[in-house]
Write a protein that holds these residues in place. Sequence first.
Motif, PDB file in Angstrom:
ATOM      1  N   ARG A 168       1.009  -1.237   0.009  1.00  0.00           N
ATOM      2  CA  ARG A 168      -0.139   0.253   0.091  1.00  0.00           C
ATOM      3  C   ARG A 168       0.821   0.983   0.167  1.00  0.00           C
ATOM      4  O   ARG A 168       1.173   2.116  -0.923  1.00  0.00           O
ATOM      5  CB  ARG A 168      -1.216   0.014   0.907  1.00  0.00           C
ATOM      6  CG  ARG A 168      -2.429  -0.972   1.337  1.00  0.00           C
ATOM      7  CD  ARG A 168      -3.038  -0.091   1.786  1.00  0.00           C
ATOM      8  NE  ARG A 168      -2.880  -1.062   3.341  1.00  0.00           N
ATOM      9  CZ  ARG A 168      -3.843  -1.861   2.936  1.00  0.00           C
ATOM     10  NH1 ARG A 168      -4.143  -3.203   2.763  1.00  0.00           N
ATOM     11  NH2 ARG A 168      -2.775  -2.517   4.957  1.00  0.00           N
ATOM     12  N   ASP A 200       1.336   3.716  -2.686  1.00  0.00           N
ATOM     13  CA  ASP A 200       0.678   5.234  -2.365  1.00  0.00           C
ATOM     14  C   ASP A 200       1.971   6.189  -2.947  1.00  0.00           C
ATOM     15  O   ASP A 200       1.599   7.368  -3.768  1.00  0.00           O
ATOM     16  CB  ASP A 200       1.034   5.109  -0.975  1.00  0.00           C
ATOM     17  CG  ASP A 200      -0.134   6.668  -0.598  1.00  0.00           C
ATOM     18  OD1 ASP A 200      -0.851   7.462  -1.493  1.00  0.00           O
ATOM     19  OD2 ASP A 200      -0.629   6.521   0.520  1.00  0.00           O
ATOM     20  N   THR A 250       1.494   9.191  -6.515  1.00  0.00           N
ATOM     21  CA  THR A 250       2.052  10.084  -5.692  1.00  0.00           C
ATOM     22  C   THR A 250       2.996  10.643  -6.386  1.00  0.00           C
ATOM     23  O   THR A 250       2.771  11.627  -6.949  1.00  0.00           O
ATOM     24  CB  THR A 250       2.060  10.524  -4.415  1.00  0.00           C
ATOM     25  OG1 THR A 250       1.395  10.390  -3.584  1.00  0.00           O
ATOM     26  CG2 THR A 250       2.896  11.763  -3.507  1.00  0.00           C
ATOM     27  N   ALA A 284      -0.077  12.290   1.285  1.00  0.00           N
ATOM     28  CA  ALA A 284       0.585  10.672   1.037  1.00  0.00           C
ATOM     29  C   ALA A 284       2.296  10.937   2.365  1.00  0.00           C
ATOM     30  O   ALA A 284       2.022   9.757   2.662  1.00  0.00           O
ATOM     31  CB  ALA A 284       1.219  10.664  -0.031  1.00  0.00           C
ATOM     32  N   ARG A 325       0.630   9.479   5.687  1.00  0.00           N
ATOM     33  CA  ARG A 325      -0.112   8.243   5.737  1.00  0.00           C
ATOM     34  C   ARG A 325       1.631   7.262   5.187  1.00  0.00           C
ATOM     35  O   ARG A 325       1.189   6.004   6.064  1.00  0.00           O
ATOM     36  CB  ARG A 325      -0.412   7.454   4.055  1.00  0.00           C
ATOM     37  CG  ARG A 325      -2.212   8.625   4.456  1.00  0.00           C
ATOM     38  CD  ARG A 325      -2.857   7.913   3.090  1.00  0.00           C
ATOM     39  NE  ARG A 325      -2.011   8.106   1.900  1.00  0.00           N
ATOM     40  CZ  ARG A 325      -2.600   9.271   1.339  1.00  0.00           C
ATOM     41  NH1 ARG A 325      -2.978  10.728   1.432  1.00  0.00           N
ATOM     42  NH2 ARG A 325      -2.507   9.511   0.259  1.00  0.00           N
TER      43      ARG A 325
END
Length: 373
Positions: free
Chosen positions: A276, A280, A284, A316, A319
């Motif tokens: 993930r 991501d 991005t 991003a 996260r």
Amino acid sequence: MDLEDRLAPVLEVAGAAAVEVDATGAFPDAAVAALRDSGLLGLTLPEEDGGLGGGPEDLVTALSSVAAVCGSTAMIYLMHVTASMAIAAAPPPGRPGLLARLAGGTLATLALSEAGSRSHFWAPVSQATAADGGVHLKADKSWVTSAGHAGLYVVSTLAPAGQGEGASDLYVVDAGADGVSVAGPFRGLGLRGNDSGPMTFDLIVPGGDRLGDAGGGFDLKIQAVMPWFNLGNAAVSLGLAQAAVDAAVRHASRSRFQHTGDRLADLPTIRAQLARCALDLASTRAYVEVAARSVAAPDDRTMLHVLGVKAAANDAALRITDTAMRVCGGAAFSEHLQLERFFRDARAGHVMAPTADVLYDFYGKAITGLPLF
Ligand SMILES: Cc1cc2nc3c(=O)[nH]c(=O)nc-3n(C[C@H](O)[C@H](O)[C@H](O)COP(=O)(O)OP(=O)(O)OC[C@H]3O[C@@H](n4cnc5c(N)ncnc54)[C@H](O)[C@@H]3O)c2cc1C
């Protein structure tokens, strides 16, 4: 220009000092000197002014690479480039040769934020007044990256009377001028070496030190500062996120449970979280590249990308660094992976103005046909 060759010594020097810079909060002088020696302080300035003539995509490459080794150095570099590009957009008439000075090694930065208007960097509350010999700038700035280290500051104030309600100006101010002082130390959670301290400016500057037309500060901040700052800030977030993914993948691939013989990466939960993060990061990166191409060749969607790219990349990075910390467990909490440094450094991008939350609001206004201000 061979960007990789110019970057290599910077990455080596910045990387070697990064742990110490973070631990002590020392300004990364050696890394800034390496940027200067490599010509990269002039990366995006025109060749006729001694710059390298690079564009937004070069800047993304340079900033994300530097951020992946030292976030503090990357932020210092970003503020220099943004200040330089504001000056390049509207060179102050009283300062011939200023761009060559910047390309040649004078470190610059932006002194925009004020306690009074907080993160609303477009709205200074400090007031300039007309004075014998020029303009009296009197401004308390709440955060100035490279405070006390930069040679040149771009300072915003409300314009002297006569320019209309809320009109503002930008001026260049030399570090050595009387009336320029650092008002306190910087002790940040992250980007600990970038000395983003408060400063006071109380001096008379010649009118020729103003960027652009009288009262034109707001337009310069939106049209010249924001595109470079937002894109570059997104690139810093990208570099920090990349470093976090790399550290987490490395750790999970090598660390074992001795009693079972399994690696951390043999746990499906860990693999899925790494996947993930990596996806991501990839999406991005793709969006930052789209935005960089759009800033390089502007069209009617460019301002939308300028608004979107910083918020998207800042979030991003939050996260990704958060998940990377989780994947690496207690090992991430200690400093040997340096993950906690990337995690702390990544917090800053989000709150740097225009903050990610402000940008989501602006973006929402733009796509629903509302004026931004
Ligand atoms: C490491 C670092 C370096 C910096 N370097 C510089 C520099 O070189 N030059 C410079 O000028 N400034 C610099 N800044 C300052 C920065 O740009 C912001 O001005 C500052 O972080 C704002 O902090 P604040 O507490 O005043 O935020 P506040 O304005 O109090 O914001 C608090 C919260 O409210 C939200 N918020 C505020 N307004 C709105 C809105 N209209 N809509 C939705 N949400 C909103 C914000 O997103 C945030 O979450 C730096 C900051 C940091 C952390």
